[in-house]
Design an enzyme around this catalytic site. Structure first.
Site, mmCIF file in Angstrom:
data_model
loop_
_atom_site.group_PDB
_atom_site.id
_atom_site.type_symbol
_atom_site.label_atom_id
_atom_site.label_comp_id
_atom_site.label_asym_id
_atom_site.label_seq_id
_atom_site.Cartn_x
_atom_site.Cartn_y
_atom_site.Cartn_z
ATOM 1 N N LYS A 49 24.770 6.880 31.010
ATOM 2 C CA LYS A 49 23.915 5.532 30.842
ATOM 3 C C LYS A 49 23.187 4.916 32.161
ATOM 4 O O LYS A 49 22.902 3.795 32.123
ATOM 5 C CB LYS A 49 24.571 4.695 29.954
ATOM 6 C CG LYS A 49 25.175 5.259 28.653
ATOM 7 C CD LYS A 49 24.481 5.871 27.803
ATOM 8 C CE LYS A 49 23.284 5.358 27.389
ATOM 9 N NZ LYS A 49 22.246 6.505 26.579
ATOM 10 N N ALA A 50 23.279 5.712 33.081
ATOM 11 C CA ALA A 50 22.789 5.158 34.393
ATOM 12 C C ALA A 50 21.286 5.427 34.597
ATOM 13 O O ALA A 50 20.533 4.901 35.600
ATOM 14 C CB ALA A 50 23.613 5.706 35.590
ATOM 15 N N THR A 107 24.645 16.698 35.051
ATOM 16 C CA THR A 107 25.884 16.538 34.893
ATOM 17 C C THR A 107 26.243 15.133 34.815
ATOM 18 O O THR A 107 25.724 14.350 35.466
ATOM 19 C CB THR A 107 26.825 17.525 35.842
ATOM 20 O OG1 THR A 107 28.381 17.452 35.568
ATOM 21 C CG2 THR A 107 26.827 16.588 37.303
ATOM 22 N N HIS A 108 27.749 14.953 34.300
ATOM 23 C CA HIS A 108 28.240 13.739 34.308
ATOM 24 C C HIS A 108 29.371 13.550 35.202
ATOM 25 O O HIS A 108 30.367 12.723 35.145
ATOM 26 C CB HIS A 108 28.185 12.973 33.181
ATOM 27 C CG HIS A 108 27.010 12.454 32.585
ATOM 28 N ND1 HIS A 108 26.042 11.908 33.159
ATOM 29 C CD2 HIS A 108 26.751 12.261 31.223
ATOM 30 C CE1 HIS A 108 25.051 11.668 32.200
ATOM 31 N NE2 HIS A 108 25.547 11.822 31.336
ATOM 32 N N SER A 138 25.040 -0.441 28.124
ATOM 33 C CA SER A 138 24.119 0.359 27.767
ATOM 34 C C SER A 138 25.083 1.473 26.994
ATOM 35 O O SER A 138 25.040 2.190 25.981
ATOM 36 C CB SER A 138 23.293 1.215 28.828
ATOM 37 O OG SER A 138 22.912 2.293 28.374
ATOM 38 N N TYR A 193 19.045 2.829 39.642
ATOM 39 C CA TYR A 193 18.314 2.681 38.433
ATOM 40 C C TYR A 193 17.459 1.524 38.800
ATOM 41 O O TYR A 193 16.113 1.287 38.410
ATOM 42 C CB TYR A 193 19.218 2.166 37.294
ATOM 43 C CG TYR A 193 18.550 2.018 36.011
ATOM 44 C CD1 TYR A 193 18.208 2.727 35.168
ATOM 45 C CD2 TYR A 193 18.290 0.375 35.790
ATOM 46 C CE1 TYR A 193 17.624 2.437 33.905
ATOM 47 C CE2 TYR A 193 17.332 0.137 34.712
ATOM 48 C CZ TYR A 193 17.299 1.150 33.536
ATOM 49 O OH TYR A 193 16.622 0.802 32.329
ATOM 50 N N PHE A 229 9.002 3.224 30.603
ATOM 51 C CA PHE A 229 9.973 3.126 29.509
ATOM 52 C C PHE A 229 9.196 3.366 28.268
ATOM 53 O O PHE A 229 9.435 4.156 27.075
ATOM 54 C CB PHE A 229 10.517 1.638 29.526
ATOM 55 C CG PHE A 229 11.469 1.482 28.545
ATOM 56 C CD1 PHE A 229 12.683 2.057 28.417
ATOM 57 C CD2 PHE A 229 10.994 0.845 27.382
ATOM 58 C CE1 PHE A 229 13.474 1.802 27.321
ATOM 59 C CE2 PHE A 229 11.894 0.729 26.188
ATOM 60 C CZ PHE A 229 13.194 1.102 26.335
ATOM 61 N N VAL A 231 6.291 4.722 27.475
ATOM 62 C CA VAL A 231 5.842 6.009 27.140
ATOM 63 C C VAL A 231 6.854 7.016 26.826
ATOM 64 O O VAL A 231 7.002 7.684 26.013
ATOM 65 C CB VAL A 231 4.935 6.550 28.479
ATOM 66 C CG1 VAL A 231 4.485 8.023 28.174
ATOM 67 C CG2 VAL A 231 3.809 5.577 28.448
ATOM 68 N N PHE A 253 18.133 5.298 21.532
ATOM 69 C CA PHE A 253 18.537 5.878 22.598
ATOM 70 C C PHE A 253 17.779 5.220 23.997
ATOM 71 O O PHE A 253 18.326 4.508 24.641
ATOM 72 C CB PHE A 253 18.280 7.460 22.899
ATOM 73 C CG PHE A 253 18.429 7.779 24.222
ATOM 74 C CD1 PHE A 253 19.818 8.137 24.518
ATOM 75 C CD2 PHE A 253 17.593 7.939 25.136
ATOM 76 C CE1 PHE A 253 19.980 8.773 25.762
ATOM 77 C CE2 PHE A 253 17.817 8.394 26.511
ATOM 78 C CZ PHE A 253 19.137 8.842 26.523
ATOM 79 N N ARG A 255 16.808 2.038 24.527
ATOM 80 C CA ARG A 255 17.038 0.704 23.910
ATOM 81 C C ARG A 255 16.439 -0.387 24.484
ATOM 82 O O ARG A 255 15.552 -0.985 23.755
ATOM 83 C CB ARG A 255 18.648 0.501 24.243
ATOM 84 C CG ARG A 255 19.433 -0.489 23.292
ATOM 85 C CD ARG A 255 20.674 -0.445 23.628
ATOM 86 N NE ARG A 255 20.913 -0.600 25.297
ATOM 87 C CZ ARG A 255 20.972 -2.020 25.469
ATOM 88 N NH1 ARG A 255 21.054 -3.076 24.704
ATOM 89 N NH2 ARG A 255 21.231 -2.239 26.965
ATOM 90 N N GLY A 257 16.019 -0.767 28.273
ATOM 91 C CA GLY A 257 15.508 -0.343 29.480
ATOM 92 C C GLY A 257 15.129 -1.482 30.625
ATOM 93 O O GLY A 257 14.222 -1.169 31.301
HETATM 94 P P1 A3P Z 1 19.568 0.862 28.007
HETATM 95 O O1 A3P Z 1 20.681 1.039 26.997
HETATM 96 O O2 A3P Z 1 20.015 -0.222 28.722
HETATM 97 O O3 A3P Z 1 18.278 0.464 27.215
HETATM 98 P P2 A3P Z 1 21.070 7.960 30.421
HETATM 99 O O4 A3P Z 1 19.652 8.610 30.182
HETATM 100 O O5 A3P Z 1 21.834 8.015 31.517
HETATM 101 O O6 A3P Z 1 21.842 8.219 28.981
HETATM 102 O O7 A3P Z 1 20.346 6.373 30.219
HETATM 103 C C1 A3P Z 1 19.908 5.779 29.128
HETATM 104 C C2 A3P Z 1 19.473 4.194 29.847
HETATM 105 O O8 A3P Z 1 18.198 4.445 30.525
HETATM 106 C C3 A3P Z 1 19.207 3.395 28.437
HETATM 107 O O9 A3P Z 1 19.218 2.197 28.947
HETATM 108 C C4 A3P Z 1 17.537 3.699 28.411
HETATM 109 O O10 A3P Z 1 16.602 2.577 27.700
HETATM 110 C C5 A3P Z 1 17.118 3.866 29.930
HETATM 111 N N1 A3P Z 1 16.110 4.486 30.094
HETATM 112 C C6 A3P Z 1 15.755 5.582 29.906
HETATM 113 N N2 A3P Z 1 14.646 5.839 30.401
HETATM 114 C C7 A3P Z 1 13.926 4.858 31.129
HETATM 115 C C8 A3P Z 1 12.736 4.280 31.786
HETATM 116 N N3 A3P Z 1 11.629 5.391 31.744
HETATM 117 N N4 A3P Z 1 12.894 3.222 32.242
HETATM 118 C C9 A3P Z 1 13.574 2.360 32.106
HETATM 119 N N5 A3P Z 1 15.008 2.610 31.663
HETATM 120 C C10 A3P Z 1 15.042 3.926 31.018
#
Ligand code: A3P
Length: 293
Positions: A49-50, A107-108, A138, A193, A229, A231, A253, A255, A257
Protein backbone atom coordinates in the site's frame (compact mmCIF):
# COMPACT_ATOMS: atom_id res chain seq x y z
CA UNK A 1 1.39 -26.12 -8.94
CA UNK A 2 -1.77 -27.46 -7.37
CA UNK A 3 -3.91 -24.79 -5.73
CA UNK A 4 -5.96 -25.88 -2.79
CA UNK A 5 -8.47 -23.27 -1.72
CA UNK A 6 -11.66 -21.66 -2.93
CA UNK A 7 -11.72 -18.35 -4.67
CA UNK A 8 -13.59 -16.58 -1.90
CA UNK A 9 -11.70 -17.93 1.12
CA UNK A 10 -9.93 -15.42 3.32
CA UNK A 11 -6.41 -16.76 3.49
CA UNK A 12 -4.51 -17.43 6.68
CA UNK A 13 -1.04 -16.20 7.48
CA UNK A 14 2.03 -18.15 8.47
CA UNK A 15 5.65 -17.07 8.94
CA UNK A 16 9.04 -17.24 7.28
CA UNK A 17 11.93 -16.24 9.58
CA UNK A 18 9.53 -14.34 11.84
CA UNK A 19 7.84 -12.40 9.03
CA UNK A 20 4.11 -12.96 8.50
CA UNK A 21 3.33 -13.97 4.94
CA UNK A 22 0.39 -15.70 3.28
CA UNK A 23 0.38 -19.38 4.16
CA UNK A 24 0.42 -20.14 0.44
CA UNK A 25 3.66 -18.13 0.13
CA UNK A 26 5.18 -19.97 3.10
CA UNK A 27 4.18 -23.34 1.64
CA UNK A 28 6.12 -22.54 -1.55
CA UNK A 29 8.91 -20.71 0.22
CA UNK A 30 11.80 -22.89 -0.99
CA UNK A 31 10.76 -22.34 -4.60
CA UNK A 32 10.42 -18.61 -4.04
CA UNK A 33 13.81 -18.38 -2.35
CA UNK A 34 15.39 -20.26 -5.27
CA UNK A 35 13.82 -17.96 -7.89
CA UNK A 36 16.34 -17.19 -10.62
CA UNK A 37 16.51 -13.51 -11.40
CA UNK A 38 18.14 -12.36 -14.66
CA UNK A 39 20.54 -9.42 -14.91
CA UNK A 40 18.08 -7.33 -16.93
CA UNK A 41 15.13 -7.90 -14.59
CA UNK A 42 13.74 -4.77 -12.97
CA UNK A 43 12.13 -5.30 -9.58
CA UNK A 44 9.54 -2.97 -8.06
CA UNK A 45 9.57 -3.34 -4.33
CA UNK A 46 7.53 -1.78 -1.55
CA UNK A 47 5.72 -2.34 1.70
CA UNK A 48 2.07 -3.10 0.78
CA UNK A 49 0.00 0.00 0.00
CA UNK A 50 2.93 2.35 -0.47
CA UNK A 51 2.07 3.12 -4.11
CA UNK A 52 3.31 -0.06 -5.81
CA UNK A 53 0.70 -0.05 -8.58
CA UNK A 54 1.37 3.60 -9.29
CA UNK A 55 5.06 2.92 -9.74
CA UNK A 56 4.35 -0.18 -11.82
CA UNK A 57 2.22 1.89 -14.19
CA UNK A 58 4.91 4.59 -14.38
CA UNK A 59 7.61 2.01 -15.15
CA UNK A 60 5.49 0.29 -17.80
CA UNK A 61 4.65 3.62 -19.45
CA UNK A 62 8.34 4.57 -19.52
CA UNK A 63 9.38 1.18 -20.85
CA UNK A 64 6.77 1.48 -23.63
CA UNK A 65 7.79 5.06 -24.51
CA UNK A 66 4.43 6.43 -23.36
CA UNK A 67 2.39 4.15 -25.63
CA UNK A 68 -0.96 3.92 -23.83
CA UNK A 69 -2.28 1.05 -25.96
CA UNK A 70 0.73 -1.08 -25.09
CA UNK A 71 0.40 -0.42 -21.37
CA UNK A 72 -3.28 -1.37 -21.59
CA UNK A 73 -2.45 -4.75 -23.14
CA UNK A 74 -3.25 -6.60 -19.88
CA UNK A 75 -4.07 -6.09 -16.17
CA UNK A 76 -1.15 -4.84 -14.11
CA UNK A 77 -0.74 -8.14 -12.23
CA UNK A 78 -0.28 -9.95 -15.54
CA UNK A 79 2.11 -7.36 -16.95
CA UNK A 80 4.27 -7.51 -13.82
CA UNK A 81 4.20 -10.76 -11.86
CA UNK A 82 4.10 -10.54 -8.08
CA UNK A 83 6.84 -13.06 -7.38
CA UNK A 84 5.85 -14.34 -3.92
CA UNK A 85 2.08 -14.31 -4.49
CA UNK A 86 0.19 -17.49 -5.07
CA UNK A 87 -3.59 -17.48 -5.11
CA UNK A 88 -6.41 -19.46 -6.60
CA UNK A 89 -5.82 -18.06 -10.07
CA UNK A 90 -2.16 -17.41 -10.51
CA UNK A 91 1.30 -18.27 -9.27
CA UNK A 92 3.66 -15.29 -9.46
CA UNK A 93 6.73 -17.50 -9.88
CA UNK A 94 5.30 -19.41 -12.80
CA UNK A 95 4.18 -16.21 -14.48
CA UNK A 96 7.65 -14.73 -14.11
CA UNK A 97 9.38 -17.88 -15.36
CA UNK A 98 7.17 -17.94 -18.45
CA UNK A 99 7.87 -14.32 -19.32
CA UNK A 100 10.27 -13.05 -21.98
CA UNK A 101 12.97 -10.57 -20.95
CA UNK A 102 13.21 -7.80 -20.04
CA UNK A 103 10.98 -8.68 -17.12
CA UNK A 104 9.41 -6.24 -14.69
CA UNK A 105 8.55 -7.92 -11.42
CA UNK A 106 6.87 -6.94 -8.17
CA UNK A 107 7.58 -7.87 -4.57
CA UNK A 108 6.67 -6.80 -1.04
CA UNK A 109 9.38 -8.93 0.55
CA UNK A 110 11.61 -7.35 3.18
CA UNK A 111 15.31 -7.17 2.26
CA UNK A 112 16.29 -10.26 4.22
CA UNK A 113 13.72 -12.42 2.40
CA UNK A 114 14.46 -11.29 -1.15
CA UNK A 115 15.57 -14.28 -3.25
CA UNK A 116 19.38 -13.98 -3.31
CA UNK A 117 19.63 -14.18 -7.11
CA UNK A 118 18.39 -10.56 -7.30
CA UNK A 119 21.46 -9.43 -5.37
CA UNK A 120 23.79 -11.79 -7.22
CA UNK A 121 22.60 -10.53 -10.63
CA UNK A 122 22.77 -6.93 -9.45
CA UNK A 123 19.24 -6.29 -10.75
CA UNK A 124 17.86 -2.78 -10.81
CA UNK A 125 15.33 -2.30 -8.05
CA UNK A 126 12.93 0.58 -7.58
CA UNK A 127 11.62 0.88 -4.03
CA UNK A 128 8.71 3.10 -3.07
CA UNK A 129 8.04 4.04 0.55
CA UNK A 130 5.07 5.88 2.06
CA UNK A 131 4.70 7.59 5.41
CA UNK A 132 3.61 5.21 8.15
CA UNK A 133 0.29 6.85 8.94
CA UNK A 134 -1.14 6.96 5.43
CA UNK A 135 0.37 3.55 4.70
CA UNK A 136 -1.45 2.10 7.70
CA UNK A 137 -4.82 3.64 6.77
CA UNK A 138 -4.55 2.45 3.19
CA UNK A 139 -3.61 -1.08 4.29
CA UNK A 140 -6.53 -1.22 6.72
CA UNK A 141 -9.07 -0.38 4.00
CA UNK A 142 -7.38 -2.75 1.59
CA UNK A 143 -7.70 -5.65 4.02
CA UNK A 144 -11.37 -4.83 4.45
CA UNK A 145 -12.04 -4.98 0.73
CA UNK A 146 -9.70 -7.83 -0.30
CA UNK A 147 -11.36 -11.14 0.41
CA UNK A 148 -8.08 -13.01 0.16
CA UNK A 149 -6.50 -11.12 3.08
CA UNK A 150 -7.07 -11.89 6.75
CA UNK A 151 -9.87 -9.78 8.23
CA UNK A 152 -8.28 -6.60 9.63
CA UNK A 153 -10.63 -6.37 12.65
CA UNK A 154 -11.55 -2.96 14.00
CA UNK A 155 -9.48 0.13 13.22
CA UNK A 156 -8.33 0.19 16.88
CA UNK A 157 -7.14 -3.40 16.72
CA UNK A 158 -5.51 -2.86 13.37
CA UNK A 159 -3.62 0.19 14.59
CA UNK A 160 -1.88 -1.87 17.28
CA UNK A 161 -1.20 -4.85 15.03
CA UNK A 162 0.40 -2.56 12.48
CA UNK A 163 2.68 -0.80 14.96
CA UNK A 164 3.74 -4.14 16.39
CA UNK A 165 4.72 -5.30 12.89
CA UNK A 166 2.48 -8.33 13.06
CA UNK A 167 0.74 -7.79 9.73
CA UNK A 168 1.50 -9.50 6.43
CA UNK A 169 5.02 -8.70 5.17
CA UNK A 170 6.06 -7.72 8.68
CA UNK A 171 7.01 -4.44 10.25
CA UNK A 172 6.71 -1.21 8.23
CA UNK A 173 9.69 0.13 10.18
CA UNK A 174 12.02 -2.75 9.38
CA UNK A 175 10.90 -2.78 5.77
CA UNK A 176 11.55 0.88 4.95
CA UNK A 177 14.76 1.05 7.01
CA UNK A 178 16.42 -2.08 5.65
CA UNK A 179 15.64 -1.23 2.04
CA UNK A 180 17.04 2.25 2.74
CA UNK A 181 20.30 0.69 3.96
CA UNK A 182 20.43 -1.71 1.01
CA UNK A 183 20.46 1.15 -1.49
CA UNK A 184 24.03 1.99 -0.43
CA UNK A 185 25.23 -1.37 -1.70
CA UNK A 186 22.93 -2.27 -4.59
CA UNK A 187 21.40 -0.45 -7.58
CA UNK A 188 18.24 0.67 -5.82
CA UNK A 189 16.28 3.80 -6.65
CA UNK A 190 14.49 4.69 -3.40
CA UNK A 191 11.40 6.83 -3.96
CA UNK A 192 8.73 8.30 -1.71
CA UNK A 193 5.00 8.29 -2.40
CA UNK A 194 4.80 11.86 -1.11
CA UNK A 195 7.45 13.07 -3.57
CA UNK A 196 5.71 11.45 -6.53
CA UNK A 197 2.46 13.07 -5.43
CA UNK A 198 4.01 16.52 -5.06
CA UNK A 199 6.43 16.41 -8.01
CA UNK A 200 5.25 13.68 -10.38
CA UNK A 201 7.24 14.87 -13.37
CA UNK A 202 10.50 15.19 -11.47
CA UNK A 203 10.13 11.74 -9.92
CA UNK A 204 9.09 10.14 -13.22
CA UNK A 205 12.23 11.59 -14.79
CA UNK A 206 14.29 9.97 -12.04
CA UNK A 207 12.75 6.61 -12.90
CA UNK A 208 13.37 7.22 -16.59
CA UNK A 209 17.05 7.97 -15.99
CA UNK A 210 17.43 4.99 -13.68
CA UNK A 211 16.01 2.75 -16.42
CA UNK A 212 18.44 4.24 -18.92
CA UNK A 213 15.70 5.76 -21.08
CA UNK A 214 15.56 9.17 -22.68
CA UNK A 215 12.05 10.34 -23.47
CA UNK A 216 11.15 13.76 -24.83
CA UNK A 217 9.12 16.36 -22.96
CA UNK A 218 5.84 15.50 -24.65
CA UNK A 219 6.12 11.84 -23.78
CA UNK A 220 6.91 12.74 -20.18
CA UNK A 221 3.83 14.98 -20.02
CA UNK A 222 1.77 12.11 -21.34
CA UNK A 223 3.14 9.73 -18.70
CA UNK A 224 2.41 12.25 -15.93
CA UNK A 225 -1.18 12.48 -17.18
CA UNK A 226 -1.82 8.75 -17.70
CA UNK A 227 -0.39 7.85 -14.30
CA UNK A 228 -2.36 10.48 -12.39
CA UNK A 229 -4.82 9.22 -9.79
CA UNK A 230 -8.05 9.92 -11.68
CA UNK A 231 -6.86 8.43 -14.93
CA UNK A 232 -5.56 5.30 -13.22
CA UNK A 233 -8.77 5.02 -11.21
CA UNK A 234 -10.70 4.81 -14.47
CA UNK A 235 -8.23 2.52 -16.20
CA UNK A 236 -9.56 -1.06 -16.00
CA UNK A 237 -6.03 -2.40 -16.50
CA UNK A 238 -4.64 -0.69 -13.41
CA UNK A 239 -7.57 -0.15 -11.01
CA UNK A 240 -7.91 -3.81 -9.97
CA UNK A 241 -11.57 -4.08 -10.99
CA UNK A 242 -10.31 -7.20 -12.83
CA UNK A 243 -9.56 -8.87 -9.48
CA UNK A 244 -12.53 -10.94 -8.23
CA UNK A 245 -11.13 -11.16 -4.71
CA UNK A 246 -11.50 -7.41 -4.28
CA UNK A 247 -14.83 -5.87 -3.32
CA UNK A 248 -14.62 -2.27 -4.47
CA UNK A 249 -18.00 -1.44 -2.96
CA UNK A 250 -16.47 -1.97 0.51
CA UNK A 251 -13.55 0.34 -0.40
CA UNK A 252 -12.17 0.95 -3.90
CA UNK A 253 -8.60 -0.13 -4.63
CA UNK A 254 -7.96 3.37 -6.01
CA UNK A 255 -9.34 4.79 -2.77
CA UNK A 256 -8.21 8.40 -2.22
CA UNK A 257 -4.61 8.66 -3.36
CA UNK A 258 -3.70 11.57 -1.11
CA UNK A 259 -1.17 12.55 1.54
CA UNK A 260 -2.61 13.09 5.02
CA UNK A 261 -5.78 11.00 4.96
CA UNK A 262 -4.58 9.57 8.29
CA UNK A 263 -5.98 12.73 9.89
CA UNK A 264 -9.50 11.49 9.20
CA UNK A 265 -8.74 8.19 10.96
CA UNK A 266 -6.28 8.75 13.83
CA UNK A 267 -7.63 9.87 17.17
CA UNK A 268 -5.49 12.37 19.11
CA UNK A 269 -4.38 9.54 21.39
CA UNK A 270 -3.48 7.28 18.44
CA UNK A 271 -1.49 10.07 16.87
CA UNK A 272 0.51 10.59 20.05
CA UNK A 273 1.06 6.86 20.45
CA UNK A 274 2.20 6.55 16.82
CA UNK A 275 4.54 9.55 17.11
CA UNK A 276 6.14 8.12 20.22
CA UNK A 277 6.56 4.67 18.67
CA UNK A 278 7.94 6.29 15.53
CA UNK A 279 10.52 8.37 17.42
CA UNK A 280 11.76 5.29 19.19
CA UNK A 281 11.91 2.95 16.20
CA UNK A 282 13.26 5.51 13.72
CA UNK A 283 15.95 6.85 16.07
CA UNK A 284 18.61 4.74 14.34
CA UNK A 285 18.04 6.01 10.78
CA UNK A 286 18.43 9.19 8.73
CA UNK A 287 15.38 8.18 6.71
CA UNK A 288 12.58 10.72 7.04
CA UNK A 289 9.06 11.08 5.71
CA UNK A 290 6.62 13.89 5.18
CA UNK A 291 3.22 13.12 6.63
CA UNK A 292 1.40 16.17 5.28
CA UNK A 293 1.01 17.68 1.85
P1 A3P B 1 -5.05 4.97 -0.75
O1 A3P B 1 -5.66 3.72 -0.19
O2 A3P B 1 -4.49 5.86 0.31
O3 A3P B 1 -5.94 5.68 -1.71
P2 A3P B 1 -0.41 -0.23 -3.63
O4 A3P B 1 -0.41 -0.14 -5.12
O5 A3P B 1 0.96 -0.36 -3.05
O6 A3P B 1 -1.36 -1.29 -3.17
O7 A3P B 1 -0.91 1.18 -3.07
C1 A3P B 1 -2.24 1.59 -3.22
C2 A3P B 1 -2.35 3.01 -2.75
O8 A3P B 1 -1.73 3.86 -3.74
C3 A3P B 1 -3.79 3.48 -2.62
O9 A3P B 1 -3.76 4.49 -1.61
C4 A3P B 1 -4.03 4.06 -4.00
O10 A3P B 1 -5.11 4.94 -4.08
C5 A3P B 1 -2.69 4.78 -4.22
N1 A3P B 1 -2.45 5.09 -5.62
C6 A3P B 1 -2.48 4.27 -6.68
N2 A3P B 1 -2.27 4.96 -7.82
C7 A3P B 1 -2.11 6.25 -7.48
C8 A3P B 1 -1.88 7.46 -8.21
N3 A3P B 1 -1.79 7.45 -9.52
N4 A3P B 1 -1.77 8.61 -7.51
C9 A3P B 1 -1.86 8.63 -6.16
N5 A3P B 1 -2.09 7.52 -5.41
C10 A3P B 1 -2.21 6.34 -6.07
Amino acid sequence: MELKWNLMDRETASQVRGIALFKSTCDYWNKIWDFQAKPDDVLISSYPKAGTTWLQEIVDMIHNDGDVEKTRRAPINIRMPFIERINSRYVGLDQANAMPSPRFLKTHLPVQLLPPSFWKENCKIIYVARNIKDNMVSYFHFQRMHKGFPDPGSWEEYFETFLEGKGLWGSWYDHVKRWWEAKDTYPILYLFYEDIKKHPRREIEKVMEFLGKNLDEKVLDKIVYYTSFNVMKNNPMSNYTFEPLMNHSVSPFMRKGVIGDWKTHFTVAQNERCNEDYREKMADTMLSFSMEY
